[in-house]
Every structure is written in structure tokens, then in C-alpha cells.
Design a protein around this motif. Structure first.
Motif, PDB file in Angstrom:
ATOM      1  N   SER A   4       0.826  -1.204   0.000  1.00  0.00           N
ATOM      2  CA  SER A   4       0.000   0.000   0.000  1.00  0.00           C
ATOM      3  C   SER A   4       0.865   1.261   0.000  1.00  0.00           C
ATOM      4  O   SER A   4       0.429   2.310  -0.435  1.00  0.00           O
ATOM      5  CB  SER A   4      -0.959   0.000   1.188  1.00  0.00           C
ATOM      6  OG  SER A   4      -0.218   0.011   2.397  1.00  0.00           O
ATOM      7  N   LYS A   5       2.134   1.164   0.458  1.00  0.00           N
ATOM      8  CA  LYS A   5       3.041   2.314   0.428  1.00  0.00           C
ATOM      9  C   LYS A   5       3.377   2.726  -0.997  1.00  0.00           C
ATOM     10  O   LYS A   5       3.649   3.877  -1.262  1.00  0.00           O
ATOM     11  CB  LYS A   5       4.368   1.995   1.137  1.00  0.00           C
ATOM     12  CG  LYS A   5       4.290   1.885   2.596  1.00  0.00           C
ATOM     13  CD  LYS A   5       5.635   1.865   3.274  1.00  0.00           C
ATOM     14  CE  LYS A   5       6.694   1.049   2.608  1.00  0.00           C
ATOM     15  NZ  LYS A   5       7.910   0.931   3.394  1.00  0.00           N
ATOM     16  N   ASP A   6       3.391   1.755  -1.910  1.00  0.00           N
ATOM     17  CA  ASP A   6       3.811   2.004  -3.277  1.00  0.00           C
ATOM     18  C   ASP A   6       2.685   2.525  -4.163  1.00  0.00           C
ATOM     19  O   ASP A   6       2.922   2.872  -5.311  1.00  0.00           O
ATOM     20  CB  ASP A   6       4.369   0.721  -3.900  1.00  0.00           C
ATOM     21  CG  ASP A   6       5.619   0.240  -3.176  1.00  0.00           C
ATOM     22  OD1 ASP A   6       6.327   1.083  -2.590  1.00  0.00           O
ATOM     23  OD2 ASP A   6       5.861  -0.976  -3.200  1.00  0.00           O
ATOM     24  N   ARG A   7       1.489   2.572  -3.659  1.00  0.00           N
ATOM     25  CA  ARG A   7       0.364   3.004  -4.488  1.00  0.00           C
ATOM     26  C   ARG A   7       0.431   4.489  -4.781  1.00  0.00           C
ATOM     27  O   ARG A   7       0.705   5.299  -3.910  1.00  0.00           O
ATOM     28  CB  ARG A   7      -0.949   2.679  -3.808  1.00  0.00           C
ATOM     29  CG  ARG A   7      -1.180   1.210  -3.781  1.00  0.00           C
ATOM     30  CD  ARG A   7      -2.609   0.921  -3.681  1.00  0.00           C
ATOM     31  NE  ARG A   7      -2.775  -0.506  -3.896  1.00  0.00           N
ATOM     32  CZ  ARG A   7      -3.862  -1.137  -3.678  1.00  0.00           C
ATOM     33  NH1 ARG A   7      -4.906  -0.493  -3.235  1.00  0.00           N
ATOM     34  NH2 ARG A   7      -3.940  -2.417  -3.906  1.00  0.00           N
ATOM     35  N   ARG A   8       0.168   4.819  -6.010  1.00  0.00           N
ATOM     36  CA  ARG A   8       0.179   6.205  -6.452  1.00  0.00           C
ATOM     37  C   ARG A   8      -1.253   6.712  -6.506  1.00  0.00           C
ATOM     38  O   ARG A   8      -2.152   5.995  -6.938  1.00  0.00           O
ATOM     39  CB  ARG A   8       0.814   6.268  -7.835  1.00  0.00           C
ATOM     40  CG  ARG A   8       1.052   7.659  -8.309  1.00  0.00           C
ATOM     41  CD  ARG A   8       1.869   7.625  -9.545  1.00  0.00           C
ATOM     42  NE  ARG A   8       1.006   7.895 -10.676  1.00  0.00           N
ATOM     43  CZ  ARG A   8       1.420   7.911 -11.926  1.00  0.00           C
ATOM     44  NH1 ARG A   8       2.667   7.639 -12.213  1.00  0.00           N
ATOM     45  NH2 ARG A   8       0.588   8.178 -12.895  1.00  0.00           N
ATOM     46  N   LYS A   9      -1.440   7.957  -6.099  1.00  0.00           N
ATOM     47  CA  LYS A   9      -2.763   8.573  -6.136  1.00  0.00           C
ATOM     48  C   LYS A   9      -2.700   9.786  -7.039  1.00  0.00           C
ATOM     49  O   LYS A   9      -1.848  10.647  -6.861  1.00  0.00           O
ATOM     50  CB  LYS A   9      -3.205   8.972  -4.732  1.00  0.00           C
ATOM     51  CG  LYS A   9      -3.382   7.770  -3.833  1.00  0.00           C
ATOM     52  CD  LYS A   9      -3.744   8.168  -2.432  1.00  0.00           C
ATOM     53  CE  LYS A   9      -3.803   6.924  -1.579  1.00  0.00           C
ATOM     54  NZ  LYS A   9      -3.592   7.178  -0.198  1.00  0.00           N
ATOM     55  N   ASP A  10      -3.610   9.811  -8.020  1.00  0.00           N
ATOM     56  CA  ASP A  10      -3.666  10.911  -8.982  1.00  0.00           C
ATOM     57  C   ASP A  10      -5.086  11.466  -9.034  1.00  0.00           C
ATOM     58  O   ASP A  10      -6.055  10.728  -8.868  1.00  0.00           O
ATOM     59  CB  ASP A  10      -3.301  10.437 -10.392  1.00  0.00           C
ATOM     60  CG  ASP A  10      -1.896   9.904 -10.486  1.00  0.00           C
ATOM     61  OD1 ASP A  10      -0.984  10.568  -9.960  1.00  0.00           O
ATOM     62  OD2 ASP A  10      -1.707   8.832 -11.085  1.00  0.00           O
ATOM     63  N   ILE A  11      -5.177  12.760  -9.300  1.00  0.00           N
ATOM     64  CA  ILE A  11      -6.470  13.412  -9.495  1.00  0.00           C
ATOM     65  C   ILE A  11      -6.269  14.570 -10.470  1.00  0.00           C
ATOM     66  O   ILE A  11      -5.217  15.212 -10.478  1.00  0.00           O
ATOM     67  CB  ILE A  11      -7.079  13.887  -8.161  1.00  0.00           C
ATOM     68  CG1 ILE A  11      -8.509  14.359  -8.368  1.00  0.00           C
ATOM     69  CG2 ILE A  11      -6.219  14.941  -7.511  1.00  0.00           C
ATOM     70  CD1 ILE A  11      -9.274  14.585  -7.071  1.00  0.00           C
TER      71      ILE A  11
END
Length: 64
Positions: A4-11
Motif C-alpha cells: 500500500s506504500k507504493d500506491r500512487r494517487k492521482d487526481i
């Protein structure tokens, strides 16, 4: 496998305003904003403005 640390969040989002004066002179302003957890802390957003101007010459009295 990713944690879960490696997940990228974009908006992303954008807005646009159109303006017309006398149906001859036109303007458009657009602003796009992109946010990402991959950007540096304190600078998570990128803003991208754009603009356009137009002249509808066919509506001028001297062409009628």
C-alpha cells in the motif's frame, strides 16, 4: 507485488469560462489542475492555464 506504500494517487480537474461580447469578440480561459502523490511534498499540484481570443469578422457591419 506492491504494498500500500507504493500506491500512487492521482487526481485531475479542469474548468473553462467562455465570454462573448456583441457576438463578435470571443474569449476562452481554461485551467487544468493535476495532483499526484508522486510529486514532491509541498508541490503536489500542477496548474496549467490556457487562453484563446477570437474575432468573428463575419459579424462586422463592414462585411454585411
Amino acid at each position: 507485488m506492491s504494498s500500500s506504500k507504493d500506491r500512487r494517487k492521482d487526481i485531475s480537474g479542469f474548468g473553462r469560462v467562455d465570454y462573448s461580447f456583441d457576438d463578435k469578440y470571443l474569449a476562452t480561459v481554461t485551467l487544468r489542475a493535476d495532483g499526484s502523490s508522486k510529486f514532491a511534498k509541498g508541490n503536489r499540484w500542477g496548474l496549467f492555464p490556457a487562453g484563446a481570443l477570437a474575432w468573428r469578422i463575419s459579424n462586422e457591419d463592414f462585411l454585411k
